[in-house]
Structures are given as structure tokens and as C-alpha cells.
Write an enzyme that holds these catalytic residues in place. Sequence first.
Site, PDB file in Angstrom:
ATOM      1  CE  LYS A  21      98.184  57.748  52.251  1.00 54.13           C
ATOM      2  NZ  LYS A  21      98.557  57.390  53.667  1.00 54.13           N
ATOM      3  NE  ARG A  74     100.251  47.132  56.346  1.00 56.93           N
ATOM      4  CZ  ARG A  74     100.153  47.632  57.792  1.00 56.93           C
ATOM      5  NH1 ARG A  74      99.706  46.996  58.927  1.00 56.93           N
ATOM      6  NH2 ARG A  74     100.759  48.693  57.931  1.00 56.93           N
TER       7      ARG A  74
HETATM    8  N1  BES Z   1     102.069  55.025  52.107  1.00 52.82           N
HETATM    9  C1  BES Z   1     101.797  55.130  53.382  1.00 52.82           C
HETATM   10  C2  BES Z   1     102.870  55.180  54.348  1.00 52.82           C
HETATM   11  C3  BES Z   1     103.461  56.601  54.387  1.00 52.82           C
HETATM   12  C4  BES Z   1     102.922  57.664  55.158  1.00 52.82           C
HETATM   13  C5  BES Z   1     104.488  56.941  53.490  1.00 52.82           C
HETATM   14  C6  BES Z   1     103.649  58.733  55.052  1.00 52.82           C
HETATM   15  C7  BES Z   1     105.310  58.227  53.439  1.00 52.82           C
HETATM   16  C8  BES Z   1     104.671  59.152  54.298  1.00 52.82           C
HETATM   17  C9  BES Z   1     101.062  53.718  53.770  1.00 52.82           C
HETATM   18  O1  BES Z   1     100.372  53.098  52.583  1.00 52.82           O
HETATM   19  C10 BES Z   1      99.968  54.000  54.779  1.00 52.82           C
HETATM   20  O2  BES Z   1      99.130  54.789  54.444  1.00 52.82           O
HETATM   21  N2  BES Z   1     100.116  53.651  55.960  1.00 52.82           N
HETATM   22  C11 BES Z   1      99.290  53.555  56.980  1.00 52.82           C
HETATM   23  C12 BES Z   1      99.163  52.375  57.624  1.00 52.82           C
HETATM   24  C13 BES Z   1      97.986  52.046  58.767  1.00 52.82           C
HETATM   25  C14 BES Z   1      96.675  52.494  58.021  1.00 52.82           C
HETATM   26  C15 BES Z   1      98.187  50.827  59.124  1.00 52.82           C
HETATM   27  C16 BES Z   1      99.874  54.354  57.861  1.00 52.82           C
HETATM   28  O3  BES Z   1     101.117  54.414  58.373  1.00 52.82           O
HETATM   29  O4  BES Z   1      99.014  55.391  58.435  1.00 52.82           O
HETATM   30 ZN    ZN Z   2      98.339  53.848  52.316  1.00 51.76          ZN
END
Ligand code: BES
Ligand code: ZN
Length: 453
Positions: free
Chosen positions: A231, A305
Site C-alpha cells: 500500500k 477474500r
Molecule cells: N483492507 C483493504 C480494503 C480497505 C481499503 C479497507 C480502504 C478500508 C479502507 C483490502 O484488503 C484491500 O486492500 N483491498 C483491495 C482489493 C484489490 C487489490 C482487489 C482494494 O480495495 O484496493
Molecule cells: Zn489488502
Amino acid sequence: MLPPRKKLIPILWVGEIRFNPAEQTATVSLGTKEKVNLETIRRAGGAIAKWTAKNKVIELGIDTASFSDLGFAPDKIALALAEGLLLGSFHFDKHKSKKDELAPANIYFLNDDFKQTLEQATIICEATNLARTWAHEPANIINPVTLAERVQELAKEVGLKCTVLDDKQLTEMGAGAIVAVGQGSQTPSRLIVLEYQPRAKKDVSPNGEAVQPVALVGKAITFDTGGYSIKTTLGMVGMKYDKCGAMAVIGTLVAAAKLKIQTPIVGVLAASENMISNVSYRPNDILKTLSGKTIEVISTDAEGRLVLCDALAYAQQNFNPRAMIDLATLTGGVVTALGSTRAGLFSNGDALANALFAAGEATYERLWRLPLDEEYFEIIKSTDADMKNSAGIAKASPIVGAIFLKQFVNDETPWAHLDIAGVSDWDKEMPYCPAGASGFGVRLLVEYLRGLE
Ligand code: BES
Ligand code: ZN
Ligand code: ZN
């Protein structure tokens, strides 16, 4: 509390508070009769909680005489007001040297008819505040291992059965997805299982069969760095809240046990820390899941997931649930779509979706249903495995996350997925919640479970 007076209410929910020092009474306007509703009353409760804390009120006896004038069942008004008061007095100052000094007032209703309502509100709000407190704890305090220890202790206190599966057991069992997500962390994955069985009476149906439990499955990523699909600096801040789905499940089970809800419930918490190290999982790794299906990793940041697919399969295989509901801070896309006002609701059945939607409206933990057409699966087909964990493009990501999870649920089992990424924590203060964890899901699920009785 006096009947609402129109001219005294400049902002609907704030509730003007007038204090009479001689009589030690305060009058609060709850709203104009035309506009007042249970949420405005909850918000007024939140405003009163702030006022009592600021004014160091020790005890607050609430006059209920005006409750019958507001057009709602008086016990619903009492419940909403109590919720606002009890949730509004939450604050997290555990790690501050100088405490906030915001002791909550001891509240009671002057009319004894509402004693039970207050007791129930206290159980539900304390459970919500517990979910909030644990969500606030950072990853150097709560990791999968310490979370499992805490849950075990809590289960003992409230009389829930708790089983913890460690990474070795999970590997042996074949739960390769949850193990992979946690393998880069010094504190590896845990699958935490909580069981609530109501006493006597209704644990068998009239025809003698055991009553099937409702399974609640929660994402408990104690910290989400994104892994090798790392991230950004600011995108990572707040990722201690990536365990909020599981916190809602814990809160719900605690409340259910204390309220003696009549339905058996199983909580399955999928706990991992998504870290980077020389033994972390990578993009292109192929994982074998508990269901037997294989997954090609495209993004190590789509880890929610992965832990959930094994938790769903575990719940399905071991508990034959009558319904499964998972809660997860799954995607940033749902924040883009619905903001912090509603959580995403996905379901393979209208009855479950409608029941959850209605519970959301009643508690103001609101949901909005999004589609689950099979076509969405196309973009996560893999050439080398049964599916990919991400499309690799920013297209319909909340729906793609949901359709991925759907692959791990039998079509006959009513299932719902709640993507709570936008509502699990707030960056600003809300009417009955300070900035930070909201505890979203506890009141919603308790309302849904009570509806089954
Ligand atoms: N924990 C995050 C989702 C999230 C983002 C929660 C912002 C709260 C605030 C999750 O694990 C994630 O990173 N999801 C990705 C999925 C993508 C790589 C398909 C996302 O949403 O960018
Ligand atoms: Zn994530
Ligand atoms: Zn995550």
C-alpha cells in the site's frame, strides 16, 4: 424531558439542553413531532452524553413523560435514547498519559417500565463499545495470536465455547489460503471459532432435529500492509481497522449470550497479519484452499477474500449453518461507491438480503444491495488455477470480491456478504461515536438475529 417545542430546535438532532441549577434538572428537546424519528432521538442521546461528560454529571434520571407524544412506541424511544447515551459516552484513552476525564453518567429512567429496555440497551451498547475498543488497539498490541488469547478469555467470561486453530493445524487441514496470508508475519494466522448455544427450550426443533446455527464470519486482518502489493504511505494508515468485521462478530456473540437469544450462533474469525518478509506469499503463488479450489494470487493486497474463503468453507463444512453472513473491510471500491453512509450488501437470496436490509434501517447501520451476476466472475478466471484473487484492474472491485467469496458457499445456503470498509471507522466525530472505530455491525446483527426468534 419536556414535550418537543418547535421554536427551540435550530438543528434537529442536537437537542437543546437547558439546565436548571436550582432543581438540578435539564430539559432536552428531542425534535419537532413531524421530523423526529428514532435516529434523531439516538443523536440527541449522543449530544446529551457529551453534555453530561463535559458537565461532570454523575447520575442522570430520565423523565419519560413526553415519550408517548412522539408517535413511536415509548420503549423504542427509550431504547434509541439509551443507545445514543451509551454509545455516545465511548472514548478510547487507554494509551494516553493524560486521560480524557469523561466519566459517563449513571443513567436510569424515572419510569420503571423501561428497566428491561435499558438493560438490553446496555448489553448491546457495551458489546458495541467492546468491538470499538478492540478495533482501536494497534497491531503491536493485537495480532492474530494475542487476539486469539483475548477471545478465549472473553469467551470464558461470557460462557461461549471457543476453539482456536493455529497455523500448523490449518496447514494440516488444508486451509492454504489463510495460512499463506499470514506466513510473512512473526505472529501467524489463527482461525478462531466461537459457539453460542441457547440454553434448553429451543435447541431442538419441534420435529426433534437440532436447530441449525447462523454462522457469522469476520475478517480479522490485524494489520494490512498490502504485502508485496504494498500500500502507499497514507493508504496504510488506518489498516489496524482491517479487523473490524471480526470485531463486529465478537460483539454480536457477546451480546447474544447476554441477551440469551434463542438462535444458536457460530462465529468464525479469520485472523492474519498481512506483512512483508522473505517468507511472505507473492503474486502468482497458487494456493490450495480448504474447499479444494485453487487460487492464483494476483494481488497480495486482496488478502481479505483469501482468509475469508477458508473461514466460509470451514463454517459450511463443520456447522451446516441455516445462513452465513460475512463481514469484512474488503474493498476501497465500496468506499468510493457508498462512502461512509451505507455498507455494501451482497446475497445469494432475497429473503436474507431483505431481512438484513430491514435490520439496517431499524438500527441505522444501513446497507445497500449490490449485484452478483455470474458475468462478474469472468474477470477473475485464471489460466493456471481455478480463479484469481483479483482482476488486476480497478473494475467493480466490491462485486468481484463478493463473487469470489460466493465460490466458497453452497448455493443452497443463504449467504450474505457485508463490505463494511466505508463504515467501520470514521475520520471525524459522529453524533454518537468519536472519530475512529464505529462498532458497525453489532446492533445490525443483533436486530437480525432477534428477528429470527
Ligand atoms: N483492507 C483493504 C480494503 C480497505 C481499503 C479497507 C480502504 C478500508 C479502507 C483490502 O484488503 C484491500 O486492500 N483491498 C483491495 C482489493 C484489490 C487489490 C482487489 C482494494 O480495495 O484496493
Ligand atoms: Zn489488502
Ligand atoms: Zn485488507
